[in-house]
Design a protein around this motif. Structure first.
Motif, PDB file in Angstrom:
ATOM      1  N   GLU A   1     -97.988 137.194 -30.481  1.00 30.53           N
ATOM      2  CA  GLU A   1     -97.176 136.906 -31.651  1.00 30.53           C
ATOM      3  C   GLU A   1     -97.276 138.094 -32.598  1.00 30.53           C
ATOM      4  O   GLU A   1     -98.306 138.779 -32.654  1.00 30.53           O
ATOM      5  CB  GLU A   1     -97.679 135.609 -32.288  1.00 30.53           C
ATOM      6  CG  GLU A   1     -96.792 135.028 -33.349  1.00 30.53           C
ATOM      7  CD  GLU A   1     -97.149 135.537 -34.723  1.00 30.53           C
ATOM      8  OE1 GLU A   1     -96.217 135.618 -35.557  1.00 30.53           O
ATOM      9  OE2 GLU A   1     -98.323 135.836 -34.956  1.00 30.53           O
ATOM     10  N   ASP A   2     -96.207 138.370 -33.337  1.00 31.42           N
ATOM     11  CA  ASP A   2     -96.141 139.605 -34.116  1.00 31.42           C
ATOM     12  C   ASP A   2     -97.326 139.796 -35.059  1.00 31.42           C
ATOM     13  O   ASP A   2     -97.814 140.917 -35.231  1.00 31.42           O
ATOM     14  CB  ASP A   2     -94.839 139.646 -34.924  1.00 31.42           C
ATOM     15  CG  ASP A   2     -93.634 139.952 -34.063  1.00 31.42           C
ATOM     16  OD1 ASP A   2     -92.505 139.769 -34.546  1.00 31.42           O
ATOM     17  OD2 ASP A   2     -93.814 140.378 -32.901  1.00 31.42           O
ATOM     18  N   SER A   3     -97.777 138.731 -35.683  1.00 33.89           N
ATOM     19  CA  SER A   3     -98.817 138.885 -36.705  1.00 33.89           C
ATOM     20  C   SER A   3    -100.188 139.271 -36.122  1.00 33.89           C
ATOM     21  O   SER A   3    -101.076 139.678 -36.872  1.00 33.89           O
ATOM     22  CB  SER A   3     -98.966 137.597 -37.515  1.00 33.89           C
ATOM     23  OG  SER A   3     -99.531 136.571 -36.733  1.00 33.89           O
ATOM     24  N   VAL A   4    -100.358 139.155 -34.797  1.00 29.53           N
ATOM     25  CA  VAL A   4    -101.657 139.494 -34.200  1.00 29.53           C
ATOM     26  C   VAL A   4    -101.582 140.732 -33.308  1.00 29.53           C
ATOM     27  O   VAL A   4    -102.614 141.196 -32.810  1.00 29.53           O
ATOM     28  CB  VAL A   4    -102.230 138.307 -33.394  1.00 29.53           C
ATOM     29  CG1 VAL A   4    -102.268 137.050 -34.247  1.00 29.53           C
ATOM     30  CG2 VAL A   4    -101.471 138.072 -32.099  1.00 29.53           C
ATOM     31  N   LYS A   5    -100.396 141.271 -33.115  1.00 30.89           N
ATOM     32  CA  LYS A   5    -100.260 142.473 -32.288  1.00 30.89           C
ATOM     33  C   LYS A   5    -101.104 143.598 -32.838  1.00 30.89           C
ATOM     34  O   LYS A   5    -101.112 143.868 -34.033  1.00 30.89           O
ATOM     35  CB  LYS A   5     -98.791 142.908 -32.228  1.00 30.89           C
ATOM     36  CG  LYS A   5     -97.935 142.094 -31.281  1.00 30.89           C
ATOM     37  CD  LYS A   5     -96.497 142.615 -31.276  1.00 30.89           C
ATOM     38  CE  LYS A   5     -95.629 141.770 -30.362  1.00 30.89           C
ATOM     39  NZ  LYS A   5     -94.210 142.193 -30.406  1.00 30.89           N
ATOM     40  N   GLY A   6    -101.819 144.265 -31.945  1.00 25.22           N
ATOM     41  CA  GLY A   6    -102.679 145.366 -32.344  1.00 25.22           C
ATOM     42  C   GLY A   6    -104.056 144.930 -32.818  1.00 25.22           C
ATOM     43  O   GLY A   6    -104.948 145.767 -32.994  1.00 25.22           O
TER      44      GLY A   6
ATOM     45  N   GLN B   1    -109.954 138.267 -27.683  1.00 25.22           N
ATOM     46  CA  GLN B   1    -110.726 139.126 -28.570  1.00 25.22           C
ATOM     47  C   GLN B   1    -109.932 139.313 -29.854  1.00 25.22           C
ATOM     48  O   GLN B   1    -108.783 139.797 -29.808  1.00 25.22           O
ATOM     49  CB  GLN B   1    -110.990 140.486 -27.910  1.00 25.22           C
ATOM     50  CG  GLN B   1    -111.740 141.465 -28.789  1.00 25.22           C
ATOM     51  CD  GLN B   1    -113.163 141.037 -29.080  1.00 25.22           C
ATOM     52  OE1 GLN B   1    -113.884 140.599 -28.185  1.00 25.22           O
ATOM     53  NE2 GLN B   1    -113.584 141.166 -30.337  1.00 25.22           N
ATOM     54  N   MET B   2    -110.521 138.945 -30.965  1.00 26.22           N
ATOM     55  CA  MET B   2    -109.831 138.992 -32.245  1.00 26.22           C
ATOM     56  C   MET B   2    -110.564 139.981 -33.157  1.00 26.22           C
ATOM     57  O   MET B   2    -111.718 139.751 -33.521  1.00 26.22           O
ATOM     58  CB  MET B   2    -109.788 137.604 -32.881  1.00 26.22           C
ATOM     59  CG  MET B   2    -109.217 136.523 -31.956  1.00 26.22           C
ATOM     60  SD  MET B   2    -108.995 134.940 -32.782  1.00 26.22           S
ATOM     61  CE  MET B   2    -110.696 134.532 -33.184  1.00 26.22           C
ATOM     62  N   ASN B   3    -109.884 141.059 -33.482  1.00 28.86           N
ATOM     63  CA  ASN B   3    -110.449 142.089 -34.352  1.00 28.86           C
ATOM     64  C   ASN B   3    -109.691 142.145 -35.658  1.00 28.86           C
ATOM     65  O   ASN B   3    -108.565 141.652 -35.766  1.00 28.86           O
ATOM     66  CB  ASN B   3    -110.380 143.452 -33.666  1.00 28.86           C
ATOM     67  CG  ASN B   3    -111.195 143.495 -32.386  1.00 28.86           C
ATOM     68  OD1 ASN B   3    -112.221 142.832 -32.255  1.00 28.86           O
ATOM     69  ND2 ASN B   3    -110.736 144.292 -31.424  1.00 28.86           N
TER      70      ASN B   3
ATOM     71  N   SER C   1    -100.914 133.985 -28.228  1.00 29.99           N
ATOM     72  CA  SER C   1    -100.977 134.950 -27.138  1.00 29.99           C
ATOM     73  C   SER C   1    -100.917 134.221 -25.811  1.00 29.99           C
ATOM     74  O   SER C   1    -101.238 133.034 -25.716  1.00 29.99           O
ATOM     75  CB  SER C   1    -102.274 135.767 -27.235  1.00 29.99           C
ATOM     76  OG  SER C   1    -102.309 136.775 -26.256  1.00 29.99           O
ATOM     77  N   LEU C   2    -100.501 134.964 -24.791  1.00 31.51           N
ATOM     78  CA  LEU C   2    -100.323 134.387 -23.461  1.00 31.51           C
ATOM     79  C   LEU C   2    -100.676 135.418 -22.419  1.00 31.51           C
ATOM     80  O   LEU C   2    -100.395 136.616 -22.596  1.00 31.51           O
ATOM     81  CB  LEU C   2     -98.860 133.971 -23.285  1.00 31.51           C
ATOM     82  CG  LEU C   2     -98.427 133.447 -21.924  1.00 31.51           C
ATOM     83  CD1 LEU C   2     -98.905 132.018 -21.734  1.00 31.51           C
ATOM     84  CD2 LEU C   2     -96.907 133.498 -21.780  1.00 31.51           C
ATOM     85  N   ILE C   3    -101.277 134.948 -21.327  1.00 28.84           N
ATOM     86  CA  ILE C   3    -101.511 135.830 -20.197  1.00 28.84           C
ATOM     87  C   ILE C   3    -101.085 135.120 -18.921  1.00 28.84           C
ATOM     88  O   ILE C   3    -101.363 133.928 -18.732  1.00 28.84           O
ATOM     89  CB  ILE C   3    -102.991 136.272 -20.109  1.00 28.84           C
ATOM     90  CG1 ILE C   3    -103.180 137.307 -18.997  1.00 28.84           C
ATOM     91  CG2 ILE C   3    -103.921 135.079 -19.905  1.00 28.84           C
ATOM     92  CD1 ILE C   3    -104.513 138.046 -19.089  1.00 28.84           C
ATOM     93  N   SER C   4    -100.375 135.874 -18.112  1.00 28.76           N
ATOM     94  CA  SER C   4     -99.945 135.347 -16.828  1.00 28.76           C
ATOM     95  C   SER C   4    -100.516 136.247 -15.748  1.00 28.76           C
ATOM     96  O   SER C   4    -100.075 137.390 -15.598  1.00 28.76           O
ATOM     97  CB  SER C   4     -98.420 135.319 -16.743  1.00 28.76           C
ATOM     98  OG  SER C   4     -98.003 134.886 -15.460  1.00 28.76           O
ATOM     99  N   SER C   5    -101.507 135.750 -15.048  1.00 24.75           N
ATOM    100  CA  SER C   5    -102.178 136.586 -14.059  1.00 24.75           C
ATOM    101  C   SER C   5    -101.273 136.942 -12.895  1.00 24.75           C
ATOM    102  O   SER C   5    -101.462 137.968 -12.243  1.00 24.75           O
ATOM    103  CB  SER C   5    -103.440 135.897 -13.548  1.00 24.75           C
ATOM    104  OG  SER C   5    -104.369 135.725 -14.578  1.00 24.75           O
ATOM    105  N   SER C   6    -100.274 136.092 -12.637  1.00 23.91           N
ATOM    106  CA  SER C   6     -99.426 136.321 -11.475  1.00 23.91           C
ATOM    107  C   SER C   6     -98.695 137.655 -11.551  1.00 23.91           C
ATOM    108  O   SER C   6     -98.516 138.337 -10.543  1.00 23.91           O
ATOM    109  CB  SER C   6     -98.417 135.180 -11.322  1.00 23.91           C
ATOM    110  OG  SER C   6     -97.583 135.120 -12.456  1.00 23.91           O
ATOM    111  N   ASP C   7     -98.294 138.044 -12.763  1.00 21.63           N
ATOM    112  CA  ASP C   7     -97.609 139.328 -12.911  1.00 21.63           C
ATOM    113  C   ASP C   7     -98.285 140.221 -13.936  1.00 21.63           C
ATOM    114  O   ASP C   7     -97.701 141.214 -14.369  1.00 21.63           O
ATOM    115  CB  ASP C   7     -96.134 139.114 -13.267  1.00 21.63           C
ATOM    116  CG  ASP C   7     -95.959 138.363 -14.570  1.00 21.63           C
ATOM    117  OD1 ASP C   7     -94.803 138.140 -14.968  1.00 21.63           O
ATOM    118  OD2 ASP C   7     -96.977 137.992 -15.194  1.00 21.63           O
ATOM    119  N   SER C   8     -99.516 139.856 -14.331  1.00 17.36           N
ATOM    120  CA  SER C   8    -100.313 140.646 -15.278  1.00 17.36           C
ATOM    121  C   SER C   8     -99.599 140.852 -16.611  1.00 17.36           C
ATOM    122  O   SER C   8     -99.830 141.841 -17.297  1.00 17.36           O
ATOM    123  CB  SER C   8    -100.642 142.017 -14.677  1.00 17.36           C
ATOM    124  OG  SER C   8    -101.401 141.867 -13.494  1.00 17.36           O
ATOM    125  N   SER C   9     -98.747 139.941 -16.970  1.00 23.66           N
ATOM    126  CA  SER C   9     -98.026 140.100 -18.235  1.00 23.66           C
ATOM    127  C   SER C   9     -98.793 139.419 -19.368  1.00 23.66           C
ATOM    128  O   SER C   9     -99.536 138.452 -19.154  1.00 23.66           O
ATOM    129  CB  SER C   9     -96.628 139.504 -18.120  1.00 23.66           C
ATOM    130  OG  SER C   9     -96.694 138.117 -17.885  1.00 23.66           O
TER     131      SER C   9
END
Length: 125
Positions: free
Chosen positions: A61-66, A82-84, A49-57
């Motif tokens: 990865e597919d296996s962790v989506k959702g 957060q991993m559920n 997973s990745l977070i870019s605060s500059s553009d809030s994007s």
């Protein structure tokens, strides 16, 4: 000194949850893209997973989506994962890393110049 420190790993049963933290020092997470990677024994390190605060994007990865959610608390200079609904196949050492520029998605390890030492996540079946 630039430093990233991960915490929050542990042993959890399948279906459980964990929240990983990545706390930065020496730089501001808001100025960087922060990624979470993981590496299981005998496998290559992969971007999760990745977070870019500059553009809030964000990216997952597919296996962790959702199931996984990445977020940032700029006041604490910390990024969370957060991993559920964890699965045994999520077992790995999880690393956070920082980069000024993301050149490709899926994430490329070579983009990331600063790395933490990792935190172990073990999901039992």
């Amino acid at each position: 000194e630039v430093q990233l420190v991960e915490s929050g790993g542990g042993l959890v049963q399948a279906g459980g949850s964990l929240r990983l933290s990545c706390t930065a020092s020496g730089f501001t997470v808001d100025d960087y893209a922060i990624g979470w990677f993981r590496q299981a024994p005998g496998k290559e390190r992969e971007g999760v997973s990745l977070i870019s605060s500059s553009d809030s994007s964000t990216y997952y990865e597919d296996s962790v989506k959702g199931r996984f959610t990445i977020s940032s608390d700029n006041a604490k200079n910390t990024v969370y994962l957060q991993m559920n609904r964890l699965k045994p196949e999520d077992t790995a050492t999880y690393y956070c890393a920082a980069t000024l520029v993301v050149t490709t998605i899926p994430m490329n390890m070579a983009d990331f110049g600063f790395w933490g030492r990792g935190t172990q996540v073990t999901v039992s079946s």
